[in-house]
Design a protein around this motif. Structure first.
Motif, short mmCIF file in Angstrom:
data_model
loop_
_atom_site.label_atom_id
_atom_site.label_comp_id
_atom_site.label_asym_id
_atom_site.label_seq_id
_atom_site.Cartn_x
_atom_site.Cartn_y
_atom_site.Cartn_z
N GLU A 280 40.75 27.32 36.71
CA GLU A 280 39.79 27.25 37.81
C GLU A 280 39.79 28.53 38.66
O GLU A 280 38.76 28.92 39.20
CB GLU A 280 40.08 26.04 38.70
CG GLU A 280 39.76 24.70 38.07
CD GLU A 280 38.26 24.47 37.89
OE1 GLU A 280 37.48 25.03 38.68
OE2 GLU A 280 37.88 23.77 36.93
N VAL A 281 40.96 29.17 38.79
CA VAL A 281 41.03 30.38 39.63
C VAL A 281 40.85 31.66 38.81
O VAL A 281 41.06 32.76 39.32
CB VAL A 281 42.35 30.45 40.43
CG1 VAL A 281 42.46 29.27 41.37
CG2 VAL A 281 43.57 30.55 39.51
N GLY A 282 40.46 31.51 37.54
CA GLY A 282 40.06 32.68 36.77
C GLY A 282 41.03 33.19 35.73
O GLY A 282 40.79 34.23 35.11
N PHE A 283 42.15 32.46 35.51
CA PHE A 283 43.11 32.89 34.48
C PHE A 283 43.01 31.93 33.28
O PHE A 283 43.61 30.86 33.28
CB PHE A 283 44.53 32.91 35.04
CG PHE A 283 44.76 33.98 36.06
CD1 PHE A 283 44.67 35.32 35.72
CD2 PHE A 283 45.07 33.66 37.38
CE1 PHE A 283 44.88 36.32 36.66
CE2 PHE A 283 45.28 34.64 38.33
CZ PHE A 283 45.18 35.97 37.97
N GLU A 284 42.23 32.32 32.28
CA GLU A 284 42.05 31.48 31.10
C GLU A 284 43.38 31.28 30.39
O GLU A 284 44.15 32.23 30.21
CB GLU A 284 41.04 32.13 30.14
CG GLU A 284 40.71 31.25 28.94
CD GLU A 284 39.76 31.92 27.96
OE1 GLU A 284 39.36 31.26 26.98
OE2 GLU A 284 39.44 33.12 28.16
N ASN A 285 43.66 30.04 29.99
CA ASN A 285 44.95 29.74 29.37
C ASN A 285 44.84 28.54 28.46
O ASN A 285 43.82 27.84 28.45
CB ASN A 285 46.00 29.48 30.46
CG ASN A 285 45.73 28.19 31.22
OD1 ASN A 285 46.12 27.10 30.78
ND2 ASN A 285 45.04 28.30 32.35
N VAL A 286 45.90 28.29 27.70
CA VAL A 286 46.04 27.06 26.93
C VAL A 286 47.36 26.40 27.29
O VAL A 286 48.31 27.08 27.71
CB VAL A 286 45.98 27.31 25.40
CG1 VAL A 286 44.57 27.70 24.97
CG2 VAL A 286 46.99 28.38 24.98
N ALA A 287 47.44 25.07 27.14
CA ALA A 287 48.64 24.32 27.50
C ALA A 287 49.33 23.79 26.25
O ALA A 287 48.67 23.42 25.28
CB ALA A 287 48.29 23.17 28.44
N ASN B 291 45.81 36.25 20.13
CA ASN B 291 45.32 36.99 21.31
C ASN B 291 43.93 36.59 21.76
O ASN B 291 43.29 37.33 22.53
CB ASN B 291 45.35 38.51 21.05
CG ASN B 291 46.76 39.06 21.03
OD1 ASN B 291 47.59 38.66 21.85
ND2 ASN B 291 47.05 39.95 20.10
N LEU B 292 43.43 35.44 21.33
CA LEU B 292 42.15 34.95 21.85
C LEU B 292 42.31 34.48 23.29
O LEU B 292 41.38 34.55 24.09
CB LEU B 292 41.63 33.81 20.98
CG LEU B 292 41.20 34.19 19.56
CD1 LEU B 292 40.84 32.95 18.76
CD2 LEU B 292 40.02 35.16 19.60
N VAL B 293 43.50 33.97 23.62
CA VAL B 293 43.85 33.58 24.99
C VAL B 293 45.16 34.27 25.32
O VAL B 293 46.08 34.31 24.50
CB VAL B 293 44.00 32.05 25.12
CG1 VAL B 293 44.44 31.67 26.52
CG2 VAL B 293 42.69 31.35 24.78
N LYS B 294 45.25 34.81 26.54
CA LYS B 294 46.39 35.66 26.89
C LYS B 294 47.50 34.94 27.67
O LYS B 294 48.54 35.53 27.91
CB LYS B 294 45.89 36.84 27.74
CG LYS B 294 44.93 37.78 27.01
CD LYS B 294 45.67 38.59 25.96
CE LYS B 294 44.74 39.62 25.33
NZ LYS B 294 45.46 40.44 24.33
N ILE B 295 47.25 33.69 28.08
CA ILE B 295 48.25 32.97 28.87
C ILE B 295 48.52 31.61 28.23
O ILE B 295 47.59 30.87 27.92
CB ILE B 295 47.79 32.77 30.33
CG1 ILE B 295 47.55 34.13 31.01
CG2 ILE B 295 48.83 31.97 31.12
CD1 ILE B 295 47.02 34.01 32.44
N LEU B 296 49.81 31.29 28.05
CA LEU B 296 50.23 29.99 27.53
C LEU B 296 51.09 29.31 28.58
O LEU B 296 52.06 29.88 29.07
CB LEU B 296 51.05 30.19 26.25
CG LEU B 296 51.71 28.94 25.64
CD1 LEU B 296 50.66 28.01 25.07
CD2 LEU B 296 52.73 29.32 24.57
N ALA C 283 46.50 24.26 17.49
CA ALA C 283 45.32 25.09 17.76
C ALA C 283 45.56 25.99 18.97
O ALA C 283 45.21 27.18 18.95
CB ALA C 283 44.10 24.20 17.98
N SER C 284 46.16 25.43 20.03
CA SER C 284 46.44 26.22 21.23
C SER C 284 47.40 27.37 20.91
O SER C 284 47.20 28.51 21.35
CB SER C 284 47.04 25.32 22.32
OG SER C 284 46.12 24.35 22.74
N LEU C 285 48.44 27.04 20.13
CA LEU C 285 49.42 28.06 19.77
C LEU C 285 48.77 29.15 18.92
O LEU C 285 49.04 30.35 19.10
CB LEU C 285 50.58 27.41 19.01
CG LEU C 285 51.90 28.17 18.94
CD1 LEU C 285 52.39 28.55 20.32
CD2 LEU C 285 52.94 27.34 18.21
#
Length: 445
Positions: free
Chosen positions: A270-277, A297-302, A289-291
């Motif tokens: 919500e605050v702009g840092f795209e991530n997966v859980a 490198n499609l998502v930079k934060i785990l 899939a998230s891993l």
């Protein structure tokens, strides 16, 4: 044994060396140098070294070499505490074993049991499994046997033997042959591993890395001091500060519970840092899939619970953040081991409240290193505090608490059944305790 050896010096066959070279592995690591010859000579083995030191190949290479000499299924059983680690180990076996048409299967929770049962019936050479799901198959399915295995491997053995898996391991061990090679690998040797020396029937080879500092030299370790109610705002500001210096570096954030993991994930998005859980309440296919998105490198934060702290090979992580401090100091080692891998530099930041100070002292004593302060702007934290707090509260509302709670209760009932308890009685006790807690506080989220 000198660590300046080639794989050929260790007794590894040329075909395996060629497979290793194809994935860029040309020189054996210290744990491989010290454990592979002993395993090839038929000894049981207890090996401990820093995370990222090549432990998986230390047992995979000799197992595959022995398998090629006497191929049959089921030849080896590899037990590991997490589903993701099971898939990762299986991938390494598959790559090296391609030359001998290796058949393997992964047996973990969250996937179809019927399909897994069919795979076990086909007698794959290698079975990689978590204890809970394998115990389920042993109790419910009589179409396979583990009585013929040559090797038993316990990866992240300190976690497996720490008490959480005792009931499942009892079921599994009754189905194993007395004569086998037992291999135990971990980043740290615990009392449980020490006791194994006298339990195993074979001659035991023990090797532990002699490094005094348990975290790698190229890892810079910091802390950020935060009031308890501002931890999330300091987390966001720590990410912002890091991003001002490194716009592309991959980040792994560890927290304590599945619910908190999901809330932080929603908040950061919500605050702009795209991530997966990544946590135990996420469906297994979604976890994989998230891993995969993070690794590619499609998502930079785990964002993850400790389900991701053990052994996972996540390349080129630049920063690990501890949103909460683990209660067990050795878990800190596993967490920060996700960065500074394969000779690269890395950064670890732990967000600590006054209540965490004793935990940090224990961690510093264990790793032999003092954490230093990571400078973030308190003024900017103050400016974003309200936004972050409100966003997280809104995330709690968005989170479908009913479904989330129901999934948790299903897992609890399964655990109670495995422990031989009446799940209906235990559920009633759980809810009675829940009601007492709810009455004792003015606000219950």
């Amino acid at each position: 044994m000198s660590d300046h050896k080639s794989f050929l010096d260790l007794g590894v066959k040329p075909w395996i060396i060629r497979q290793c070279q194809e994935i860029g592995v040309k020189i054996p690591t210290p744990i491989q140098c010290n454990c592979i010859p002993a395993i090839l000579n038929g000894k049981d083995c207890i090996g401990a070294a820093k995370t990222g030191s090549g432990k998986t190949l230390a047992f995979a290479l000799p197992i595959l070499q022995k398998l090629s000499e006497d191929p049959y299924g089921i030849f080896a059983l590899i037990l590991t505490p997490t589903r993701e680690l099971a898939y990762q180990i299986a991938d390494q076996f598959a790559v090296i074993g391609k030359a001998i048409n290796l058949k393997h299967t992964v047996i973990v929770g969250g996937m179809d049991m019927m399909t897994q049962g069919q795979e076990l019936t086909k007698k794959p050479h290698i079975v990689v499994s978590t204890p809970g799901r394998l115990a389920d198959h042993i109790e419910s399915c009589k179409t396979f046997t583990l009585k013929t295995i040559k090797f038993l491997v316990m990866d992240e053995a300190d976690r497996l033997l720490g008490g959480d898996f005792d009931e499942q391991l009892k079921i599994i061990f009754t189905d194993l042959p007395k004569k086998k090679q037992s291999l135990f690998f971990s980043a740290t040797i615990t009392d449980a591993l020490e006791k194994l020396k006298g339990v195993t029937g074979n001659e035991v080879h023990i090797w532990q890395s002699t490094d005094e500092v348990l975290t790698v030299d190229k890892l810079t370790q910091h802390y950020v001091l935060s009031p308890y109610d501002a931890r999330d705002a300091y987390l966001v500001q720590a990410i912002r500060t890091f991003r001002s210096q490194d716009e592309e570096g991959n980040i792994v954030i560890f927290t304590d519970t599945c619910k908190n993991c999901q809330l932080i994930s929603i908040t950061l998005n919500e605050v702009g840092f795209e991530n997966v859980a990544l946590h135990a309440m996420v469906a297994q296919k979604q976890r994989l899939a998230s891993l995969a998105m993070f690794k590619s490198n499609l998502v930079k934060i785990l964002i993850a619970t400790d389900v991701a702290s053990r052994g996972l090979d996540i390349p080129d992580v630049k920063l690990v953040i501890n949103h909460t401090i683990p209660d067990v100091p050795k878990e800190y080692i596993h967490r920060v081991g996700r960065t500074a891998r394969a000779g690269r530099y890395g950064l670890a930041i732990s967000i600590i409240t006054p209540e965490d100070v004793e935990k940090i002292y224990a961690i510093e004593e264990l790793i032999g290193t003092k954490l230093t302060e990571y400078k973030v702007s308190d003024k900017e934290v103050g400016e974003i505090f309200t936004q972050v707090t409100v966003t997280k509260r809104e995330a709690a509302i968005k989170l479908d608490e009913k479904d989330f709670f129901e999934k948790r209760m299903i897992n609890k009932r399964k655990k109670w059944i495995l422990e031989g308890k009446d799940p209906d009685e235990e559920e009633e006790k759980f809810f009675n305790k829940f009601k007492q807690i709810k009455k004792s506080v003015k606000y219950f989220p």
